[in-house]
Design a protein around this motif. Structure first.
Motif, PDB file in Angstrom:
ATOM      1  N   ARG A  57      64.834 -10.741  -5.222  1.00 30.33           N
ATOM      2  CA  ARG A  57      64.129 -11.020  -3.948  1.00 30.33           C
ATOM      3  C   ARG A  57      62.894 -10.269  -3.823  1.00 30.33           C
ATOM      4  O   ARG A  57      61.838 -10.795  -3.356  1.00 30.33           O
ATOM      5  CB  ARG A  57      65.067 -10.468  -2.689  1.00 30.33           C
ATOM      6  N   ARG A  58      62.672  -9.284  -4.510  1.00 33.76           N
ATOM      7  CA  ARG A  58      61.328  -8.448  -4.280  1.00 33.76           C
ATOM      8  C   ARG A  58      60.004  -9.015  -4.665  1.00 33.76           C
ATOM      9  O   ARG A  58      58.966  -9.126  -4.111  1.00 33.76           O
ATOM     10  CB  ARG A  58      61.769  -7.060  -5.165  1.00 33.76           C
ATOM     11  N   PRO A  59      60.084  -9.799  -6.142  1.00 31.32           N
ATOM     12  CA  PRO A  59      58.753 -10.464  -6.369  1.00 31.32           C
ATOM     13  C   PRO A  59      58.431 -11.548  -5.628  1.00 31.32           C
ATOM     14  O   PRO A  59      57.482 -11.748  -5.413  1.00 31.32           O
ATOM     15  CB  PRO A  59      59.145 -10.899  -8.065  1.00 31.32           C
ATOM     16  N   LEU A  65      54.295 -12.347   0.853  1.00 32.48           N
ATOM     17  CA  LEU A  65      53.536 -11.543   1.687  1.00 32.48           C
ATOM     18  C   LEU A  65      51.874 -11.779   1.398  1.00 32.48           C
ATOM     19  O   LEU A  65      50.967 -11.664   2.119  1.00 32.48           O
ATOM     20  CB  LEU A  65      53.834  -9.944   1.671  1.00 32.48           C
ATOM     21  N   PHE A  66      51.671 -11.568   0.089  1.00 32.79           N
ATOM     22  CA  PHE A  66      50.165 -11.745  -0.572  1.00 32.79           C
ATOM     23  C   PHE A  66      49.707 -12.868  -0.154  1.00 32.79           C
ATOM     24  O   PHE A  66      48.272 -13.148   0.314  1.00 32.79           O
ATOM     25  CB  PHE A  66      50.209 -11.240  -2.050  1.00 32.79           C
ATOM     26  N   GLY A  67      50.273 -13.991  -0.183  1.00 41.95           N
ATOM     27  CA  GLY A  67      50.067 -15.378   0.068  1.00 41.95           C
ATOM     28  C   GLY A  67      49.593 -15.555   1.714  1.00 41.95           C
ATOM     29  O   GLY A  67      48.403 -16.232   1.887  1.00 41.95           O
ATOM     30  N   PHE A  68      50.484 -14.656   2.468  1.00 43.31           N
ATOM     31  CA  PHE A  68      50.174 -14.733   3.865  1.00 43.31           C
ATOM     32  C   PHE A  68      48.977 -14.196   4.141  1.00 43.31           C
ATOM     33  O   PHE A  68      48.330 -14.597   4.970  1.00 43.31           O
ATOM     34  CB  PHE A  68      51.224 -14.201   4.675  1.00 43.31           C
ATOM     35  N   GLY A  69      48.585 -13.008   3.361  1.00 40.69           N
ATOM     36  CA  GLY A  69      47.225 -12.502   3.768  1.00 40.69           C
ATOM     37  C   GLY A  69      46.092 -13.010   3.446  1.00 40.69           C
ATOM     38  O   GLY A  69      44.978 -13.134   3.910  1.00 40.69           O
ATOM     39  N   ILE A  70      46.218 -13.869   2.255  1.00 35.61           N
ATOM     40  CA  ILE A  70      45.245 -14.737   1.762  1.00 35.61           C
ATOM     41  C   ILE A  70      45.057 -16.004   2.766  1.00 35.61           C
ATOM     42  O   ILE A  70      43.646 -16.336   3.046  1.00 35.61           O
ATOM     43  CB  ILE A  70      45.414 -15.377   0.420  1.00 35.61           C
ATOM     44  N   VAL A 153      45.038  -7.660   7.692  1.00 42.79           N
ATOM     45  CA  VAL A 153      44.926  -6.383   7.385  1.00 42.79           C
ATOM     46  C   VAL A 153      46.468  -5.970   7.400  1.00 42.79           C
ATOM     47  O   VAL A 153      47.094  -5.339   6.607  1.00 42.79           O
ATOM     48  CB  VAL A 153      44.127  -5.442   8.343  1.00 42.79           C
ATOM     49  N   LEU A 154      47.239  -6.423   8.617  1.00 38.85           N
ATOM     50  CA  LEU A 154      48.578  -5.899   8.634  1.00 38.85           C
ATOM     51  C   LEU A 154      49.436  -6.531   7.614  1.00 38.85           C
ATOM     52  O   LEU A 154      50.359  -5.860   7.214  1.00 38.85           O
ATOM     53  CB  LEU A 154      49.152  -6.543  10.108  1.00 38.85           C
ATOM     54  N   THR A 155      49.252  -7.861   7.450  1.00 39.10           N
ATOM     55  CA  THR A 155      49.894  -8.331   6.051  1.00 39.10           C
ATOM     56  C   THR A 155      49.789  -7.744   4.907  1.00 39.10           C
ATOM     57  O   THR A 155      50.701  -7.363   4.352  1.00 39.10           O
ATOM     58  CB  THR A 155      49.574 -10.005   5.964  1.00 39.10           C
ATOM     59  N   PHE A 156      48.578  -7.238   4.620  1.00 38.46           N
ATOM     60  CA  PHE A 156      48.356  -6.562   3.320  1.00 38.46           C
ATOM     61  C   PHE A 156      48.860  -4.989   3.608  1.00 38.46           C
ATOM     62  O   PHE A 156      49.475  -4.671   2.306  1.00 38.46           O
ATOM     63  CB  PHE A 156      46.859  -6.769   3.070  1.00 38.46           C
ATOM     64  N   ASN A 158      51.718  -4.559   5.011  1.00 40.80           N
ATOM     65  CA  ASN A 158      52.910  -4.755   4.682  1.00 40.80           C
ATOM     66  C   ASN A 158      53.323  -4.998   3.189  1.00 40.80           C
ATOM     67  O   ASN A 158      54.482  -4.758   2.606  1.00 40.80           O
ATOM     68  CB  ASN A 158      53.562  -6.131   5.517  1.00 40.80           C
ATOM     69  N   TRP A 159      52.547  -5.652   2.659  1.00 44.40           N
ATOM     70  CA  TRP A 159      52.422  -6.092   1.044  1.00 44.40           C
ATOM     71  C   TRP A 159      52.396  -4.651   0.259  1.00 44.40           C
ATOM     72  O   TRP A 159      53.275  -4.553  -0.614  1.00 44.40           O
ATOM     73  CB  TRP A 159      51.431  -7.033   0.717  1.00 44.40           C
ATOM     74  N   LEU A 160      51.754  -4.062   0.670  1.00 41.21           N
ATOM     75  CA  LEU A 160      51.445  -2.587  -0.160  1.00 41.21           C
ATOM     76  C   LEU A 160      52.793  -1.851   0.079  1.00 41.21           C
ATOM     77  O   LEU A 160      53.137  -1.171  -0.718  1.00 41.21           O
ATOM     78  CB  LEU A 160      50.216  -1.844   0.580  1.00 41.21           C
TER      79      LEU A 160
END
Length: 398
Positions: A57-59, A65-70, A153-156, A158-160
């Motif tokens: 699930r993690r990857p 999440l990274f894609g959402f930020g993009i 910013v919020l999404t990244f 969350n990704w971090l």
């Protein structure tokens, strides 16, 4: 979820800037942007779910999440409307990760806690759509692209958090090979053919889902056009929708539905939806939209009651299959509903309309919901269905 809510109040303004057109013209593009998002989400949901069964699930969650930020950055710096579509397609692919998030919760939950923990997803949606639109409406006063940057910013962040803290939930011994046959989005729809006795109730539910897009897809354009609302007012109104939905779905429904019973909950709820849609269509002042949200949101007692009745007709060992089919149906209506409702709004607010009537999507929604009532009444009267109460998870409808 907050990130998704943030961008809703300002999207019409950004579309208008990119096409150099009116709110009426922007609504058409807005509907097709939602279509692009929903269609890709429908296609990729089973794909990402199957990938998470193979790789964990993690990857999948981190990539999503990274894609959402993009995506949010695409929207924030889009030079043309074409780039908005690219961003929404990316978001649709990455938004399919909600199925993976559900799988993560299933992995870490004991059987007796699973339903309770799944409720956290609904709570997250409710809170996100209360806070997000309000933040987006306020930030929109500083520029149409500022909320998109805030969402990124919020999404990244969350990704971090996921990268540094989130553990893997799926043990290696529980993983399986990827299978394209099991990643078929149409397959889950075919399962519903097994239950002809509830066909009328399922069609009733489909019509209700399509009708709901008069609010979900056209609300921002309608209120900006008819009442000259700015992004802040739209944000406040959507925050109110989220709050009322949370109150009804999270509290009142557990009191009202047992007292009315499943059948009357369906009838009363659907009629309240009809009343709400008609009132929205003929509202003459902005404050009325806030007042009319009360009967409309109270209509939310219908959906879970209808789902509960449908669920009662299916054996316990086929519940997962049924719910998968109903979820796929909801996705399909999210493909059909947005262009239908925003297209109708654009037509009846355009220069060549036979009559200027911005409330046309709400009248169509009222008509669809009225037909939904008729189908539900006929199905419940003509079949020997089990109507006894059976717990159904509340669905956030707004």
């Amino acid at each position: 979820i907050i990130g998704l809510g943030i961008i809703i109040p300002v999207l019409p303004k950004l579309i208008g800037e990119l096409i150099g057109g009116s709110i009426s013209q922007a609504s058409v593009y807005g509907g097709w942007l939602l279509f692009a998002f929903s269609a890709t989400q429908f296609i990729f949901s089973p794909v990402l779910g199957n990938l998470s069964d193979k790789y964990g699930r993690r990857p999948v969650l981190l990539i999503s999440l990274f894609g959402f930020g993009i995506d949010y950055l695409f929207l924030a710096f889009a030079p043309t409307i074409f780039w908005l579509f690219i961003g929404r397609i990316i978001a649709g692919v990455m938004g399919a990760s909600f199925t993976t998030a559900s799988a993560y919760i299933a992995d870490i939950s004991t059987p007796e806690k699973r339903a309770q923990n799944f409720g956290l997803i609904g709570a997250a949606f409710g809170i996100g759509f209360i806070i997000g639109p309000v933040i987006g409406g306020i930030l929109g006063q500083y520029g149409s692209r500022v909320p998109f940057i805030a969402a990124a910013v919020l999404t990244f962040m969350n990704w971090l958090y996921g990268l540094l803290i989130l553990p893997e939930s799926l043990k290696k011994e529980d993983r399986r090979e990827f299978d394209w046959k099991r990643a078929n989005p149409i397959g889950t729809l075919n399962h519903l053919k097994k239950y002809p006795v509830i066909a009328g109730l399922i069609i009733s539910l489909i019509l209700l889902y399509i009708a709901s897009h008069a609010t979900q897809s056209a609300w921002t354009y309608y209120t900006m056009y008819k009442f000259n609302w700015n992004e802040k007012m739209v944000g406040y109104s959507l925050g109110m929708v989220g709050l009322l939905v949370a109150i009804v779905q999270g509290g009142l429904i557990r009191v009202i539905n047992p007292k009315l019973g499943p059948k009357r909950s369906v009838y009363v709820g659907l009629f309240l939806y009809v009343i709400g849609f008609v009132l929205f269509a003929f509202a003459t002042q902005g404050w009325m939209m806030f007042a009319f949200l009360v009967p409309y949101c109270l209509g939310g007692i219908a959906g879970p009651a209808l789902q509960g009745i449908i669920s009662n007709q299916v054996p316990d060992n086929e519940q997962g299959e049924l719910q998968g089919g109903l979820t796929s149906l909801m996705s399909v209506t999210s493909i059909v509903g947005p262009p239908l409702m925003t297209g109708l709004f654009a037509y009846f607010t355009g220069k060549n309309a036979p009559v200027q009537f911005a409330g046309a999507p709400y009248l169509l929604a009222a008509a669809l919901t009225f037909v939904s009532v008729i189908l539900a009444m006929r199905s419940l009267a003509s079949h020997n269905l089990r109507i006894e109460n059976k717990p159904a998870e509340p669905v956030l409808e707004h």
